[in-house]
Design an enzyme around this catalytic site. Structure first.
Site, mmCIF file in Angstrom:
data_model
loop_
_atom_site.group_PDB
_atom_site.id
_atom_site.type_symbol
_atom_site.label_atom_id
_atom_site.label_comp_id
_atom_site.label_asym_id
_atom_site.label_seq_id
_atom_site.Cartn_x
_atom_site.Cartn_y
_atom_site.Cartn_z
ATOM 1 N N LYS A 1 -6.454 -7.659 5.761
ATOM 2 C CA LYS A 1 -7.530 -7.845 6.465
ATOM 3 C C LYS A 1 -7.722 -8.005 7.883
ATOM 4 O O LYS A 1 -8.480 -7.351 8.504
ATOM 5 C CB LYS A 1 -8.348 -8.943 5.674
ATOM 6 C CG LYS A 1 -8.347 -8.860 4.318
ATOM 7 C CD LYS A 1 -9.105 -9.965 3.539
ATOM 8 C CE LYS A 1 -9.113 -9.803 2.162
ATOM 9 N NZ LYS A 1 -9.718 -11.102 1.348
ATOM 10 N N ALA B 1 0.757 -1.320 -0.024
ATOM 11 C CA ALA B 1 0.043 -0.105 -0.010
ATOM 12 C C ALA B 1 0.991 1.167 -0.024
ATOM 13 O O ALA B 1 2.020 1.199 0.361
ATOM 14 C CB ALA B 1 -0.783 -0.082 0.970
ATOM 15 N N PRO B 2 0.116 2.376 -0.475
ATOM 16 C CA PRO B 2 1.157 3.734 -0.362
ATOM 17 C C PRO B 2 1.763 3.892 1.188
ATOM 18 O O PRO B 2 0.690 3.766 2.042
ATOM 19 C CB PRO B 2 0.104 4.694 -0.801
ATOM 20 C CG PRO B 2 -0.918 3.845 -1.726
ATOM 21 C CD PRO B 2 -0.982 2.480 -1.044
ATOM 22 N N SER C 1 -13.773 -12.383 -2.771
ATOM 23 C CA SER C 1 -13.527 -12.860 -1.224
ATOM 24 C C SER C 1 -14.684 -12.444 -0.281
ATOM 25 O O SER C 1 -14.725 -12.214 0.697
ATOM 26 C CB SER C 1 -12.256 -11.994 -0.974
ATOM 27 O OG SER C 1 -12.438 -10.864 -0.739
#
Length: 791
Positions: A735, A370-371, A692
């Site tokens: 998650k 992720a950034p 998902s």
């Protein structure tokens, strides 16, 4: 500034000369055009000193002014020492104002003068000026000189064809040697020193002899030029203008010798003394030979010159020596990054291999995450640890193949690709180059840059990478390429195959706190001019910043929030010069109300409302799935911007739910024919897709049909088949982290993902209960309150 406009012969009455004041205001002229006696010429006055001198001349000196030239024309504010001593005493004939505020002044040259003494030079120049009397002896020799010069001047004017008819008539109508001499000096295109010399010669005969030499020289040059034109025209046809120009240049070169200009000499010298490959030297020599055969004013000549500059500026054989110290490299990685144990370990392995096998082909590392998780800075750390130069290229939005391979030289504005440009800038053939946002490459009619990168990143091919602009192979095999991406699925498969993927997951709250304390806050304190004596932020405030003001995998938003606090703190400190303290109790004064709460889970168990887990390019997030049953005919309605994959999952979930309900509660199976089911995912403005959500959708549907509440302290992820088997999914760490941030204490995961839990930090594993399932019935037993499944 004096400008040549026209020349009018004017006889000055001797009585006027006697009335010239001894003290005269002066204007320093800064043009190659010197004003001589016996001429009337316009000039433009704009400088403050010159305007003041003009005003004084008009008011107090009977319109007389002294005009003297500067030695250096570019001087904006000349001193007395910067002026020549001899100038021209002139009378102001006319003054008019221009739109820009300058004055246009017509002056009449009266007599030569010489500065005797400076009266003042502050507000304007004022000198004591001595009038120079000329030595004129009327002799036959003087008369002959005047006639000869008059004839030559007329000849010169006819050859140049640049002078108006009035000027030619003025020559024909006068026989005065002095007037002729001053007229010649005025109109000849001479340098400033030559014109000043003619002004300073007081003996008319001597001045005429000097002018005779100058005229003779200029006429000879004009005749040579005319002969050259005639010679060239005989060689070509009348309609071949371009050919004519080239031939003319060839003839000129034959006459003036064929010497290279300074740029070409410099290139030849660099090729001769520099360390360049053989093929580069040959290419440069061939291009120089082509350049010599064409006109320097040809557009193609400029293209070749630019190409030669690129060839000699590429660091073909320049490299930096690797200085790999494993212990020091480990210290650099620990200093620059907190956490990220797996990427650090892989980088240490990479550096160890480079130290033991210097000629080994470097793998292409691709950091995916992720950034804000530190992908680019890992590349910087590799450069720092190896002692190599570092460069970065952003590939986001690049959709033109020539950005990588370069443009062909046939195109206007052609230039090499960005890889070669970066190597030229770094002046090293073995730098560390980070290719950011490789997952955001585009494809257009201009080609596929992802395919072009194959040759750059493939260790088997990049030893002879050919840029279209250079047209020569360039060795990229010793360059360490590091790529970064937010997601994997948009990276071209062929490109992905050539890279080693290293996943960088998001940070936990504890890791974020450590990063804030050890990296972000010290850096921002320095940037904002604060210190620990003037600023303090408490542990609780930083913790609230992380949990209530930011929800991200990285720390970029956290850094922005802390920077905002420091800006406001700098303002408060500058107003009262008291130490600014930021705590949990006054955090809202700096950032406003928090956008997030400690927990985003449902407040209580509800029917048809499930907390799911999703993965995004910016980290993990929780996803509330809501299902409502309505009177109808068994239709399925979906809202909330569901993508195609999620819509397919919803259809599978509906069929699976019907099968499960009919198997346990036969009487309720008919509900699927009498009801419509509306599936909604809140935040409808955000697109949602991915394989998902099967277990989440199925659980919500069965909850509605059976009217069973779903636990609010549990979250789930996983895909299902039509037969109820729970399939593994990706992004488990992200998650689970999002569930932890949202206050979830229990997570349902597919059995096949049990191995992925080991990568989750221990402090999170301790606080979350994991349920691993392989069948949908197991999910329903855990999630539904009062469920009779899997008994």
């Amino acid at each position: 500034m004096v400008e040549k406009n026209d020349y009018i012969e004017k006889f000055i009455d001797e009585s006027n000369k006697k009335n010239i004041p001894e003290q005269l205001p002066a204007i320093a002229t800064r043009s190659k055009m010197i004003i001589y006696p016996n001429s009337v010429i316009p000039m433009f006055v704009g400088r403050e000193k010159s305007l003041k001198a003009l005003e004084v001349a008009l008011e107090k000196h009977d319109n007389y002014i002294f005009l003297v030239s500067q030695k250096k024309l570019e001087d904006e504010k000349p001193k007395v020492s910067d002026l020549y001593r001899v100038g021209t005493i002139a009378k102001i004939v006319q003054v008019s104002k221009l739109p820009n505020g300058d004055l246009k002044v017509v002056v009449e040259g009266v007599k030569r003068g010489k500065i005797k003494k400076t009266v003042q030079d502050k507000k304007y120049f004022m000198f004591n000026v001595i009038q120079i009397d000329l030595e004129i002896k009327s002799t036959k020799k003087l008369e002959a000189l005047a006639r000869k010069i008059k004839d030559l001047l007329q000849n010169y004017m006819e050859l140049t064809k640049k002078f108006p008819q009035e000027a030619i008539m003025a020559i024909e109508e006068t026989s005065d040697p002095e007037i002729i001499s001053d007229l010649v000096a005025s109109i000849m295109p001479l340098e400033l020193k030559e014109k000043q010399n003619l002004l300073e010669i007081t003996v008319t005969e001597k001045r005429l002899k000097t002018e005779l030499e100058i005229l003779t020289r200029e006429i000879e040059l004009l005749e040579i030029e005319e002969n050259l034109e005639t010679t060239v025209k005989e060689k070509i046809q009348k309609n071949q203008r371009e050919y004519y120009l080239r031939e003319k240049m060839n003839v000129i070169k034959e006459e003036l010798s064929d010497e290279d200009d300074e740029d070409i000499k410099e290139i030849k010298e660099k090729i001769k003394t520099g360390d360049y490959p053989k093929e580069v030297k040959e290419k440069v020599e061939n291009e120089i030979e082509r350049l010599n055969k064409m006109s320097p004013y040809s557009p193609e000549a400029n293209v070749i010159r630019t190409y030669l500059d690129w060839l000699i500026e590429i660091p073909w054989n320049k490299k930096t020596e690797d200085n790999i110290n494993i212990k020091k490299a480990e210290e650099i990685l620990e200093k620059n990054h907190y956490g990220l144990e797996e990427p650090k370990e892989r980088i240490m392995e990479f550096l160890s291999v480079r130290k033991l096998a210097k000629n080994s082909k470097a793998p292409i590392l691709c950091f995916v995450g992720a950034p804000g998780v530190g992908k680019t800075t890992l590349g910087k750390s590799i450069a720092e640890a190896t002692g190599r130069k570092f460069g970065r290229l952003s590939l986001g939005g690049v959709r033109d193949e020539s950005e990588i391979r370069g443009h062909r030289r046939t195109y206007v504005g052609a230039m090499p690709g960005r890889i070669v440009q970066k190597i030229r800038k770094l002046q090293s053939m073995n730098p560390v180059i980070v290719l950011d946002e490789i997952d955001k490459l585009g494809v257009s009619f201009q080609g596929d840059p992802g395919a072009a990168l194959l040759e750059v990143l493939d260790p088997e091919q990049n030893v002879d990478f050919v840029d279209h602009y250079l047209e020569l192979p360039i060795d990229l095999s010793e360059t360490i390429f590091v790529t970064t991406a937010n997601v994997m699925h948009t990276i071209p498969p062929a490109l992905k195959d050539r890279m080693e993927i290293i996943y960088i997951s998001g940070y936990t709250d504890i890791e974020k706190y450590k990063i804030a304390q050890n990296y972000i806050i010290p850096k921002l304190l320095k940037e904002h001019g604060l210190s620990e004596k003037t600023f303090n932020i408490s542990y609780k405030a930083v913790k609230d910043l992380i949990s209530k003001y930011t929800r991200e995998a990285g720390v970029r938003e956290l850094e922005k929030k802390i920077a905002k606090i420091m800006r406001k703190s700098a303002l408060k400190y500058s107003e009262n010069e008291k130490r600014v303290k930021v705590g949990a109790n006054n955090l809202h004064n700096f950032l406003g109300a928090p956008p997030y709460f400690d927990s985003e889970k449902n407040e209580k168990p509800e029917v048809g409302s499930v907390t799911g887990l999703a993965w995004t390019a910016y980290g993990g997030t929780i996803l509330h799935v809501e299902v409502l049953s309505l009177s109808g005919k068994g239709r399925l309605i979906t809202t909330g911007q569901l993508g195609d994959v999620m819509k397919e999952s919803a259809k599978i979930a509906l069929s699976l739910s019907r099968k499960l309900v009919e198997s346990k509660h036969t009487e309720k199976g008919t509900l699927f024919e009498k009801k419509d089911f509306h599936i909604h995912l809140p935040e409808g403005a955000v697109p949602k897709d991915g394989p998902s959500a099967g277990v989440t959708l199925t659980t919500a549907l069965i909850s509605v049909v059976l009217n069973k509440e779903i636990r609010n302290d549990i979250a789930m992820t996983g895909e299902t088949t039509l037969r109820g088997k729970v399939l593994p999914v990706g992004g488990i760490k992200e998650k689970v982290l999002s569930a932890y941030r949202s206050g979830i204490k229990e997570v349902i995961l597919p059995k096949a993902n049990e191995k992925d839990v080991e990568k989750i930090p221990e402090e999170i594993r301790k606080n979350i209960k994991f349920d691993f399932v392989s069948q949908i019935e197991e999910v329903l037993k855990i999630a539904l309150i009062g469920s009779d499944f899997n008994d």
